[in-house]
Design a protein around this motif. Structure first.
Motif, mmCIF file in Angstrom:
data_model
loop_
_atom_site.group_PDB
_atom_site.id
_atom_site.type_symbol
_atom_site.label_atom_id
_atom_site.label_comp_id
_atom_site.label_asym_id
_atom_site.label_seq_id
_atom_site.Cartn_x
_atom_site.Cartn_y
_atom_site.Cartn_z
ATOM 1 N N SER A 26 16.741 3.074 -16.204
ATOM 2 C CA SER A 26 16.268 2.401 -17.335
ATOM 3 C C SER A 26 17.574 2.659 -18.582
ATOM 4 O O SER A 26 17.207 2.057 -19.486
ATOM 5 N N LYS A 78 20.448 0.912 -18.582
ATOM 6 C CA LYS A 78 20.816 -0.263 -18.665
ATOM 7 C C LYS A 78 20.281 -1.094 -20.185
ATOM 8 O O LYS A 78 21.068 -1.647 -20.504
ATOM 9 N N ASN A 87 22.881 -1.415 -21.929
ATOM 10 C CA ASN A 87 23.935 -2.152 -21.859
ATOM 11 C C ASN A 87 25.119 -1.870 -21.203
ATOM 12 O O ASN A 87 26.218 -1.588 -21.246
ATOM 13 N N LYS A 141 27.458 -1.357 -17.916
ATOM 14 C CA LYS A 141 27.406 -1.588 -16.736
ATOM 15 C C LYS A 141 28.364 -0.546 -15.823
ATOM 16 O O LYS A 141 28.529 -0.620 -14.501
ATOM 17 N N SER A 162 23.561 2.150 -8.624
ATOM 18 C CA SER A 162 23.320 1.140 -9.916
ATOM 19 C C SER A 162 24.367 0.323 -10.995
ATOM 20 O O SER A 162 24.057 -0.096 -11.476
ATOM 21 N N PHE A 163 25.463 1.441 -10.809
ATOM 22 C CA PHE A 163 26.501 1.339 -11.812
ATOM 23 C C PHE A 163 28.029 0.801 -11.819
ATOM 24 O O PHE A 163 28.294 1.737 -9.627
#
Ligand SMILES: [Zn+2]
Length: 306
Positions: A94, A97, A100, A102, A126-127
């Motif tokens: 979190s 994220k 920002n 990615k 997740s990335f």
């Protein structure tokens, strides 16, 4: 005539500010799908002041409890060193994220201990990881297997982290691994690469859990280890940050990544007193939370966020 002059003036200032914006955008390589906070700041500065904005480096020593996870942002590139323990994975993801993230241009795991790779499989899933680095040392734990399986599912290969490897973090940034210098170590911690990052005049040293033996090897190879900001090896343990190494690094700021009331007593009293002796300011993730160090190529600024 006055009105005409005013129009010319308006037109010219529009041309100039457009030129500045476009010029800045291209030199900073802004990619709309991968904005980071440093880039957003840069754009804001340019719009507000109509001047060529300074480039920045931003290093986040993320509070993952007893473990390491460090995010480096420079030239619109993101590098993550370690992924903390498994029980901090949600917090880590979190955090990334929220700023920002990615894409991770580089994801480095320093060594296969759980407090460094616990969240690795989740990061990979997740990335968008572009380059993955780890030292040439396997492990038998489930956490390690999970990481390998995640790499396989994403078709990522492991680049070997070792002395001499340099990473491309863009203009004015030099990032180099000064270790591991040997093929075998008795202690898993010592496979951790010592990484030197220089952005203009800002210098950072990342150490994973490398201990005094590695510090000695690196010094004997005559590497320049001097840095303003030192991530203390092995969470500030007495097994790292030898006097001679500290003298050569000569940091202004030291960071200990450790959990509140951790059972190891990190950072150790001996390390704290060594830092006091050289007037080095210590930040600790157990007391300060997330520690953010930003640099403009000359000066650095530390912000802490709980
Ligand atoms: Zn560790």
């Amino acid at each position: 005539m006055k009105v005409f002059k005013k129009h010319i003036y308006l037109f010219l200032s529009m041309v100039i500010s457009t030129f500045l914006l476009v010029g800045c955008a291209s030199s900073n390589n802004i990619n709309p799908s991968n904005k980071n906070t440093a880039t957003n700041d840069t754009v804001k500065t340019t719009r507000g002041k109509s001047e060529k904005s300074p480039n920045n480096i931003l290093v986040h020593y993320i509070n993952v409890g007893q473990g390491d996870s460090i995010l480096v942002q420079v030239n619109n590139k993101n590098m993550l060193i370690d992924a903390g323990p498994r029980d901090s994975k949600d917090k880590l993801i979190s955090y990334l994220k929220k700023v920002n993230i990615k894409k991770l241009d580089y994801f480095i795991v320093t060594h296969p201990h759980e407090d460094h790779i616990g969240g690795a499989s989740y990061i990979i899933n997740s990335f968008d990881v572009v380059n993955f680095y780890a030292p040439k040392k396997t492990h038998t734990t489930k956490t390690y297997r999970d990481m390998i399986n995640a790499l396989k599912s994403k078709n990522l290969k492991i680049h070997v982290a070792k002395e001499g490897v340099s990473l491309d973090l863009g203009k004015d940034a030099i990032c180099e691994m000064l270790s591991p210098n040997r093929n075998d170590y008795d202690e898993l911690n010592n496979y951790s690469p010592i990484i030197k990052l220089k952005y203009k005049d800002n210098k950072f040293l990342f150490t994973g859990d490398a201990e005094a033996l590695v510090e000695k090897d690196v010094l004997s190879k005559k590497y320049d280890v001097s840095a303003e900001v030192l991530k203390l090896g092995h969470h500030g343990s007495v097994s790292s940050t030898s006097e001679v190494f500290l003298k050569n690094v000569n940091p202004k700021i030291a960071i200990a990544t450790c959990g509140k009331d951790n059972k190891y007593g990190h950072p150790h009293r001996e390390t704290i007193s060594k830092l006091k002796k050289i007037n080095c300011k210590l930040y600790r993730s157990d007391l300060d939370g997330n520690i953010l160090v930003s640099g403009d190529g000359k000066n650095i600024k530390v912000t802490t966020k709980n």
